[in-house]
Design a protein around this motif. Structure first.
Motif, mmCIF file in Angstrom:
data_model
loop_
_atom_site.group_PDB
_atom_site.id
_atom_site.type_symbol
_atom_site.label_atom_id
_atom_site.label_comp_id
_atom_site.label_asym_id
_atom_site.label_seq_id
_atom_site.Cartn_x
_atom_site.Cartn_y
_atom_site.Cartn_z
ATOM 1 N N UNK A 225 0.793 -1.231 0.000
ATOM 2 C CA UNK A 225 0.000 0.000 0.000
ATOM 3 C C UNK A 225 0.826 1.282 0.000
ATOM 4 N N UNK A 226 2.146 1.175 -0.179
ATOM 5 C CA UNK A 226 3.038 2.347 -0.278
ATOM 6 C C UNK A 226 3.067 3.171 1.016
ATOM 7 N N UNK A 227 3.226 2.533 2.173
ATOM 8 C CA UNK A 227 3.353 3.310 3.401
ATOM 9 C C UNK A 227 4.803 3.667 3.687
ATOM 10 N N UNK A 234 6.813 -3.642 13.318
ATOM 11 C CA UNK A 234 7.643 -4.558 12.524
ATOM 12 C C UNK A 234 6.804 -5.597 11.789
ATOM 13 N N UNK A 235 5.788 -6.137 12.447
ATOM 14 C CA UNK A 235 4.966 -7.171 11.808
ATOM 15 C C UNK A 235 4.218 -6.611 10.601
ATOM 16 N N UNK A 236 3.687 -5.400 10.739
ATOM 17 C CA UNK A 236 2.950 -4.784 9.635
ATOM 18 C C UNK A 236 3.884 -4.428 8.480
ATOM 19 N N UNK A 237 5.059 -3.917 8.813
ATOM 20 C CA UNK A 237 6.023 -3.563 7.771
ATOM 21 C C UNK A 237 6.462 -4.813 7.002
ATOM 22 N N UNK A 238 6.699 -5.882 7.733
ATOM 23 C CA UNK A 238 7.093 -7.134 7.078
ATOM 24 C C UNK A 238 5.974 -7.651 6.181
ATOM 25 N N UNK A 239 4.748 -7.553 6.661
ATOM 26 C CA UNK A 239 3.606 -8.022 5.871
ATOM 27 C C UNK A 239 3.448 -7.208 4.593
ATOM 28 N N UNK A 240 3.712 -5.916 4.661
ATOM 29 C CA UNK A 240 3.645 -5.062 3.469
ATOM 30 C C UNK A 240 4.633 -5.539 2.412
ATOM 31 N N UNK A 241 5.846 -5.866 2.836
ATOM 32 C CA UNK A 241 6.874 -6.321 1.905
ATOM 33 C C UNK A 241 6.566 -7.726 1.379
#
Length: 336
Positions: A225-227, A234-241
């Motif tokens: 989603x381009x955040x 960390x969990x959300x950032x990893x899920x984005x990638x």
């Protein structure tokens, strides 16, 4: 005034004969160029991307000056293994715009230039909260625009004033990436649909599949989603990638090894994001931190880039960045 002064310095250095000396001291062995849109009608798009003319000039200039335009993988391999003083350029695009194919691709083909396009999931799926497209559309369609979240009313009857307003609001967002969400009421009140703009400006899934088959093209990840990843846990950032990599690999039926951090500034990505990118399976990651690549073995998960485009970019300024003159000005005069 600042832009005029810099242009005068660039011109003076060019005619003084100092360019070779400054290049030897300040320029790196490789440069990763960063583009977004490559616009045929640059002014009507509020000078937010790179003009077609400047894009073509940049590739021709690189060839003329002896830079070898190669893929990112080839660049890093040669830096590590080639002791000869060759110089390499890598062409990258962020977000996956349609004009990367319609406008840029023929120029890339004429110059036999490999390139990488970093694509967020939300672009081809039309779910991206592309606030920058919404802001541009609002400003282009109105002569007065109120940004309630900033408590500012812009009077912008011409393209220059619209571009200036665009720059000011974008700077406000980049100071705190959470502010992007605060622009939603402005878009809603103006009747601007981000989904519709995504459909106009970004490649769809079929077009992206076609581009991925081009012999010069590589497709990289750019999150779901381009955040600004540093603003997430960390969990959300990893899920984005991870979600973005999985989506692209399933769509393209090819491995996706390269990544670009959204926004790419120190406030948007740091060592935690580098670690996460490696864990997810990316072998390289690019930032928007300005600079050339000087080390034989740079950190592959925090690569700097040189942006090309925007309201004040020129052919002379591009040459100055590539020759190390801008870095010299920053080091000697404190100017960026």
């Amino acid at each position: 005034m600042r832009q005029s002064f810099k242009a005068a310095v660039f011109q003076a250095v060019r005619w003084s004969g100092l360019t070779p000396a400054l290049r030897k001291i300040f320029a790196g062995r490789a440069a990763i160029l960063m583009f977004h849109e490559v616009q045929r009608d640059f002014r009507s798009e509020l000078m937010t991307g790179t003009s077609e003319d400047l894009f073509e000039y940049s590739l021709k200039w690189l060839r003329h000056e002896g830079w070898e335009i190669v893929s990112l993988e080839t660049c890093l391999e040669r830096l590590a293994n080639d002791s000869q003083p060759r110089r390499y350029a890598v062409v990258t695009f962020d977000d996956g715009y349609r004009d990367n194919v319609s406008t840029a691709l023929p120029i890339l083909e004429r110059n036999n230039a490999p390139f990488t396009v970093y694509v967020p999931t939300g672009a081809p799926t039309r779910t991206l909260q592309s606030w920058w497209l919404g802001l541009r559309e609002v400003l282009r369609s109105r002569d007065t625009v109120t940004i309630d979240a900033m408590d500012i009313r812009f009077s912008c009857p011409d393209l220059n004033s619209k571009a200036s307003a665009m720059s000011k609001v974008a700077k406000w967002v980049h100071e705190d990436y959470n502010r992007a969400e605060l622009l939603a009421p402005t878009f809603r009140n103006a009747g601007v649909s981000l989904s519709a703009l995504n459909d106009v400006y970004f490649l769809d899934e079929r077009e992206l599949q076609g581009l991925a088959q081009h012999p010069l093209a590589s497709i990289g990840g750019h999150t779901d989603s381009h955040p600004a990843l540093a603003c997430l846990d960390a969990a959300s950032a990893r899920a984005e990638m991870a979600g973005n990599r999985s989506y692209l690999e399933n769509l393209l039926q090819n491995p996706v090894r390269h990544f670009a951090y959204p926004y790419g500034t120190p406030g948007a990505c740091d060592t935690r994001e580098e670690r996460l990118a490696e864990e997810v399976g990316f072998s390289t990651a690019v930032t928007t931190r300005h600079g050339q690549v000087s080390d034989r073995k740079p950190n592959p998960l925090a690569l700097p880039r040189i942006g090309v485009g925007g309201q004040f970019d020129t052919k002379l300024a591009f040459e100055a960045r590539m020759n190390g003159i801008q870095s010299a000005m920053h080091g000697l005069l404190g100017l960026s």
